[in-house]
Motif scaffolding. Structure first.
Motif, mmCIF file in Angstrom:
data_model
loop_
_atom_site.group_PDB
_atom_site.id
_atom_site.type_symbol
_atom_site.label_atom_id
_atom_site.label_comp_id
_atom_site.label_asym_id
_atom_site.label_seq_id
_atom_site.Cartn_x
_atom_site.Cartn_y
_atom_site.Cartn_z
ATOM 1 N N ASN A 2 4.002 -55.202 10.979
ATOM 2 C CA ASN A 2 3.338 -56.502 10.940
ATOM 3 C C ASN A 2 4.005 -57.384 9.894
ATOM 4 N N ARG A 3 4.138 -58.649 10.217
ATOM 5 C CA ARG A 3 4.811 -59.573 9.307
ATOM 6 C C ARG A 3 4.200 -60.957 9.461
ATOM 7 N N ARG A 4 4.173 -61.710 8.362
ATOM 8 C CA ARG A 4 3.728 -63.101 8.403
ATOM 9 C C ARG A 4 4.831 -63.986 7.837
ATOM 10 N N THR A 6 6.034 -67.939 7.008
ATOM 11 C CA THR A 6 5.500 -69.271 6.753
ATOM 12 C C THR A 6 6.621 -70.306 6.721
ATOM 13 N N GLU A 17 1.743 -70.547 9.830
ATOM 14 C CA GLU A 17 1.966 -69.127 9.571
ATOM 15 C C GLU A 17 2.136 -68.433 10.915
ATOM 16 N N SER A 19 2.433 -64.986 12.795
ATOM 17 C CA SER A 19 2.154 -63.561 12.682
ATOM 18 C C SER A 19 2.976 -62.806 13.714
ATOM 19 N N THR A 21 3.950 -58.911 15.286
ATOM 20 C CA THR A 21 3.623 -57.495 15.430
ATOM 21 C C THR A 21 4.554 -56.871 16.457
ATOM 22 N N SER A 27 0.511 -64.878 16.836
ATOM 23 C CA SER A 27 -0.225 -66.129 16.642
ATOM 24 C C SER A 27 0.619 -67.095 15.828
ATOM 25 N N THR A 29 -0.454 -70.317 13.434
ATOM 26 C CA THR A 29 -1.648 -70.944 12.884
ATOM 27 C C THR A 29 -1.280 -71.986 11.835
#
Length: 390
Positions: A2-4, A6, A17, A19, A21, A27, A29
């Motif tokens: 998992n990584r976010r 920005t 952001e 997301s 997986t 997503s 957002t």
């Protein structure tokens, strides 16, 4: 994993952001960020280049081609934000093209992770116009009419990787050849042609879908009208590829292509092995003696009016279009990402959207220069600084 991630969305300019997986975007957002949004890098989908002959001294058309050369080129391109590309083989002998295609296929088998960016092989020739001007730097001795059996042999050597072939429809039987390509899921692009408008229309009706570096690979002078450029511009079915390096096409023609093709306008680098190399005179395996000027213009040494490919990669072409006011940053980026991905039917065409592959690029743009920061292929990060001086 998992990584976010920005950054500023390349279309809206708003902080988002993303997301990720298991290599996919889950997503996108909008978020509130401090300090100001201006400090965030831009975030955009990875670039897709449909025409790459080489770069950094690595040449796909110099034999024997080794799988290591293909893999190193893939790594270098990823550092330039290119998450998908078509290795491009230009006109050569039948056996030589088969050997080069086989080497590319072997690279994919040897290291599928590194070669993941290869989205198909582009065969530019040898079924091109034999006339000076349209033929460009392609060697005349290997030019000939469309040959389905030869293409099948090359496709077998490529282990099914051939995805695009550039053809001049001026040859007898070209329309039937194009139709067979369409049935075999090989995209036909019109290029290096001296075809009549009628032959262009016949090619489109048979299934041609693209124009290879539209406006280049032509006669130095053309009839006012009709001619093969107007005919391709007017064909709504054709994607129009353009090289926006400040040398191949004047701004006015780039503007016309962008307006006529809109969602089907595509930037291609047409990068050759001398991309990233210092100015000077070089000898290429195909094309002979060429000169790379300090301004980045690459031409045949004995014929300065004839270009011998491009020495500018896609990020700089995006910056050129946006900096010249010919397109917004988002429009220019889409020409080098979403549009070519859509033509190939790639999932990357969805861009920054949930469900799309996490092929992403972060960069800074000061209105003139575009500086790459980081690139993600299927969610895996790669710094773009390693080759920043190339």
């Amino acid at each position: 994993m998992n990584r976010r991630i920005t950054g500023r969305h390349y279309k809206t300019g708003l902080p988002v952001e993303v997301s990720v997986t298991e290599g996919r975007i889950t997503s996108v957002t909008e978020i509130a960020v401090e300090p100001s949004v201006a400090n965030l890098p831009w975030l955009a989908p990875g670039l897709v280049d449909l025409q790459v002959n080489g770069g950094w001294g690595l040449d796909l058309n110099t034999l024997p081609l080794r799988p290591d050369t293909v893999l190193e080129l893939s790594r270098r391109l990823l550092s330039k934000g290119v998450t998908g590309y078509c290795p491009t083989l230009i006109t050569n002998g039948t056996a030589q093209l088969a050997a080069a295609a086989s080497a590319i296929a072997e690279a994919v088998r040897q290291d599928p992770g590194t070669a993941r960016g290869i989205v198909g092989l582009h065969l530019e020739g040898p079924f091109l116009s034999p006339e000076d001007g349209p033929r460009g730097a392609h060697p005349l001795e290997h030019i000939g009419p469309p040959d389905w059996e030869a293409l099948c042999r090359w496709q077998e050597a490529a282990e099914g990787l051939i995805r695009i072939i550039t053809v001049s429809p001026e040859w007898p039987g070209a329309a039937a050849f194009i139709h067979r390509c369409r049935e075999s899921d090989i995209l036909v692009s019109i290029g290096h042609t001296a075809a009549t408008p009628e032959q262009i229309r016949e090619a489109v009706a048979a299934g041609a879908v693209m124009s290879t570096h539209l406006g280049n690979g032509t006669h130095l002078t053309l009839p006012r009208h009709p001619n093969y450029l107007w005919e391709q511009l007017a064909a709504d079915e054709l994607y129009g590829c353009m090289i926006a390096d400040g040398h191949h096409l004047p701004p006015a023609l780039l503007k016309v292509i962008l307006r006529m093709k809109r969602g089907r306008a595509i930037l291609v680098s047409d990068a050759v092995s001398l991309s990233g190399m210092p100015p000077g005179t070089y000898r290429l395996h195909i094309g002979g003696e060429v000169t790379l000027t300090a301004e980045g213009r690459l031409h045949l040494a004995e014929h300065p009016q004839l270009l011998a490919g491009s020495a500018m990669m896609l990020p700089d072409q995006v910056a050129y279009l946006a900096g010249a006011g010919l397109a917004s940053l988002a429009e220019a980026w889409d020409c080098a990402s979403a549009h070519p991905a859509a033509l190939l039917g790639l999932e990357q065409a969805a861009g920054l959207a949930a469900g799309a592959p996490a092929d992403l690029v972060s960069f800074r743009h000061d209105g003139v220069t575009l500086t790459l920061m980081e690139c993600w292929k299927n969610g895996r990060s790669r710094s773009c600084s390693k080759y920043s001086k190339d």
